[in-house]
Design a protein around this motif. Structure first.
Motif, PDB file in Angstrom:
ATOM      1  N   LEU A 233    -109.218 -78.974 -11.632  1.00  0.00           N
ATOM      2  CA  LEU A 233    -108.337 -78.066 -10.910  1.00  0.00           C
ATOM      3  C   LEU A 233    -108.332 -78.448  -9.441  1.00  0.00           C
ATOM      4  N   THR A 234    -107.145 -78.448  -8.838  1.00  0.00           N
ATOM      5  CA  THR A 234    -107.002 -78.682  -7.406  1.00  0.00           C
ATOM      6  C   THR A 234    -106.182 -77.555  -6.808  1.00  0.00           C
ATOM      7  N   VAL A 235    -106.720 -76.915  -5.766  1.00  0.00           N
ATOM      8  CA  VAL A 235    -106.030 -75.818  -5.094  1.00  0.00           C
ATOM      9  C   VAL A 235    -105.956 -76.130  -3.603  1.00  0.00           C
ATOM     10  N   ARG A 236    -104.755 -76.062  -3.040  1.00  0.00           N
ATOM     11  CA  ARG A 236    -104.541 -76.347  -1.628  1.00  0.00           C
ATOM     12  C   ARG A 236    -104.753 -75.093  -0.776  1.00  0.00           C
ATOM     13  N   PRO A 237    -105.076 -75.260   0.495  1.00  0.00           N
ATOM     14  CA  PRO A 237    -105.208 -74.089   1.382  1.00  0.00           C
ATOM     15  C   PRO A 237    -103.919 -73.277   1.417  1.00  0.00           C
ATOM     16  N   GLY A 238    -104.056 -71.954   1.356  1.00  0.00           N
ATOM     17  CA  GLY A 238    -102.903 -71.070   1.405  1.00  0.00           C
ATOM     18  C   GLY A 238    -102.115 -70.975   0.114  1.00  0.00           C
ATOM     19  N   GLU A 239    -102.661 -71.510  -0.967  1.00  0.00           N
ATOM     20  CA  GLU A 239    -101.983 -71.478  -2.267  1.00  0.00           C
ATOM     21  C   GLU A 239    -102.508 -70.320  -3.112  1.00  0.00           C
ATOM     22  N   ALA A 240    -101.627 -69.709  -3.879  1.00  0.00           N
ATOM     23  CA  ALA A 240    -102.018 -68.686  -4.844  1.00  0.00           C
ATOM     24  C   ALA A 240    -101.911 -69.278  -6.238  1.00  0.00           C
ATOM     25  N   VAL A 241    -103.033 -69.295  -6.956  1.00  0.00           N
ATOM     26  CA  VAL A 241    -103.077 -69.855  -8.306  1.00  0.00           C
ATOM     27  C   VAL A 241    -103.490 -68.758  -9.277  1.00  0.00           C
ATOM     28  N   ALA A 242    -102.722 -68.590 -10.331  1.00  0.00           N
ATOM     29  CA  ALA A 242    -103.078 -67.655 -11.399  1.00  0.00           C
ATOM     30  C   ALA A 242    -103.399 -68.454 -12.653  1.00  0.00           C
ATOM     31  N   ILE A 243    -104.504 -68.088 -13.296  1.00  0.00           N
ATOM     32  CA  ILE A 243    -104.897 -68.719 -14.557  1.00  0.00           C
ATOM     33  C   ILE A 243    -104.747 -67.683 -15.650  1.00  0.00           C
ATOM     34  N   LEU A 244    -103.844 -67.943 -16.560  1.00  0.00           N
ATOM     35  CA  LEU A 244    -103.414 -66.971 -17.567  1.00  0.00           C
ATOM     36  C   LEU A 244    -103.982 -67.348 -18.925  1.00  0.00           C
ATOM     37  N   GLY A 245    -104.608 -66.371 -19.585  1.00  0.00           N
ATOM     38  CA  GLY A 245    -105.133 -66.644 -20.914  1.00  0.00           C
ATOM     39  C   GLY A 245    -105.715 -65.400 -21.542  1.00  0.00           C
ATOM     40  N   PRO A 246    -105.924 -65.415 -22.856  1.00  0.00           N
ATOM     41  CA  PRO A 246    -106.466 -64.251 -23.555  1.00  0.00           C
ATOM     42  C   PRO A 246    -107.959 -64.088 -23.274  1.00  0.00           C
ATOM     43  N   SER A 247    -108.480 -62.946 -23.680  1.00  0.00           N
ATOM     44  CA  SER A 247    -109.918 -62.697 -23.565  1.00  0.00           C
ATOM     45  C   SER A 247    -110.689 -63.754 -24.353  1.00  0.00           C
ATOM     46  N   GLY A 248    -111.776 -64.263 -23.761  1.00  0.00           N
ATOM     47  CA  GLY A 248    -112.579 -65.272 -24.431  1.00  0.00           C
ATOM     48  C   GLY A 248    -112.079 -66.689 -24.282  1.00  0.00           C
ATOM     49  N   SER A 249    -111.057 -66.902 -23.455  1.00  0.00           N
ATOM     50  CA  SER A 249    -110.481 -68.245 -23.314  1.00  0.00           C
ATOM     51  C   SER A 249    -111.243 -69.114 -22.327  1.00  0.00           C
ATOM     52  N   GLY A 250    -112.155 -68.516 -21.542  1.00  0.00           N
ATOM     53  CA  GLY A 250    -112.923 -69.280 -20.563  1.00  0.00           C
ATOM     54  C   GLY A 250    -112.563 -68.983 -19.125  1.00  0.00           C
ATOM     55  N   LYS A 251    -111.640 -68.038 -18.903  1.00  0.00           N
ATOM     56  CA  LYS A 251    -111.171 -67.743 -17.544  1.00  0.00           C
ATOM     57  C   LYS A 251    -112.295 -67.266 -16.638  1.00  0.00           C
ATOM     58  N   SER A 252    -113.063 -66.279 -17.097  1.00  0.00           N
ATOM     59  CA  SER A 252    -114.135 -65.736 -16.261  1.00  0.00           C
ATOM     60  C   SER A 252    -115.241 -66.751 -16.038  1.00  0.00           C
ATOM     61  N   THR A 253    -115.518 -67.579 -17.046  1.00  0.00           N
ATOM     62  CA  THR A 253    -116.507 -68.649 -16.876  1.00  0.00           C
ATOM     63  C   THR A 253    -116.072 -69.587 -15.758  1.00  0.00           C
ATOM     64  N   LEU A 254    -114.817 -69.961 -15.760  1.00  0.00           N
ATOM     65  CA  LEU A 254    -114.285 -70.833 -14.717  1.00  0.00           C
ATOM     66  C   LEU A 254    -114.467 -70.207 -13.343  1.00  0.00           C
ATOM     67  N   LEU A 255    -114.103 -68.935 -13.218  1.00  0.00           N
ATOM     68  CA  LEU A 255    -114.202 -68.262 -11.923  1.00  0.00           C
ATOM     69  C   LEU A 255    -115.661 -68.148 -11.474  1.00  0.00           C
ATOM     70  N   ASN A 256    -116.553 -67.849 -12.409  1.00  0.00           N
ATOM     71  CA  ASN A 256    -117.972 -67.738 -12.061  1.00  0.00           C
ATOM     72  C   ASN A 256    -118.544 -69.063 -11.569  1.00  0.00           C
ATOM     73  N   LEU A 257    -118.090 -70.168 -12.132  1.00  0.00           N
ATOM     74  CA  LEU A 257    -118.551 -71.479 -11.692  1.00  0.00           C
ATOM     75  C   LEU A 257    -118.054 -71.797 -10.285  1.00  0.00           C
ATOM     76  N   ILE A 258    -116.795 -71.457 -10.003  1.00  0.00           N
ATOM     77  CA  ILE A 258    -116.258 -71.718  -8.664  1.00  0.00           C
ATOM     78  C   ILE A 258    -116.940 -70.820  -7.632  1.00  0.00           C
TER      79      ILE A 258
END
Length: 221
Positions: A27-52
């Motif tokens: 994943l690459t996010v630029r300064p001032g960018e809004a990124v949404a990660i869309l997925g169902p429960s259990g897809s890994g979204k919260s794991t990703l956020l916790n790692l970042i």
């Protein structure tokens, strides 16, 4: 080309003997960018956020935020990183029940070194913007789930962090409250130039972002 503020390369995380919660995500996010990660429960979204956010460590890959190799930080370094560089909106609020609403919001600013008066003023401004200024002296247990989520958003913004992470920030909110929260996040990006990464299962909540990615089975697309 602008240097990314967030960069993940080949990040994987597995718990126990099950399938990977995160499978070689980049994943690459630029300064001032809004990124949404869309997925169902259990897809890994919260794991990703916790790692970042430095709340967990990957089994493989690298996580860099604003020049900091988050995956290499120890416990003390992770705490300092979160206090100084990011604001976090947790899915389950994580408010301190023995503090008032105003004190919950002001606490990160105080820990970051702000004077008591300045922290209190910033907290009051955010609570008013989110329509819950009248609850400043209440305690979290006296509020509804939607009100507590708005307190959590105010707390994440109080230090004016360059990077804001939001884990399902509208999940427990009624439509009016959700609109207030998303408007505040939009302003943080459009007006203040901050970077926002939000994970959500709601396509409507994700639709305001500059970039919408999907996640399923631990894979980011």
């Amino acid at each position: 080309m602008t240097t990314p503020v967030i960069e993940l390369r080949g990040v994987s995380r597995r718990y126990d003997d099950g399938p990977p919660a995160l499978d070689e995500a980049s994943l690459t996010v630029r300064p001032g960018e809004a990124v949404a990660i869309l997925g169902p429960s259990g897809s890994g979204k919260s794991t990703l956020l916790n790692l970042i956010a430095g709340l967990d460590r990957p089994d493989a890959g690298t996580v860099t935020v604003d020049g900091v190799r988050v995956d290499q930080l120890g416990e003390a370094g992770s705490a300092l990183y979160r206090r100084s560089k990011i604001g976090m909106v947790f899915q389950f609020f994580n408010l301190l029940d023995d503090l008032t609403v105003a004190d919950n919001v002001a606490l990160p600013a105080r820990l970051a070194g702000a004077a008591r008066g300045a922290a209190a003023r910033r907290a009051a401004e955010l609570l008013e913007a989110l329509g819950i200024g009248r609850h400043a002296r209440a305690h979290p247990g006296q509020l509804s789930g939607g009100e507590r989520q708005r307190v959590a958003v105010a707390r994440a913004l109080v230090t004016e962090p360059e990077v804001i992470f939001a884990d399902e920030p509208t999940a427990s909110l009624d439509p009016e409250s959700a609109a207030l929260v998303l408007a505040l996040l939009r302003d943080a990006v459009r007006i203040e130039g901050r970077t926002v990464v939000m994970v959500t299962h709601d396509p409507v909540a994700a639709s305001w972002a500059d970039t919408v990615l999907t996640m399923d089975g631990g894979r980011l697309r």
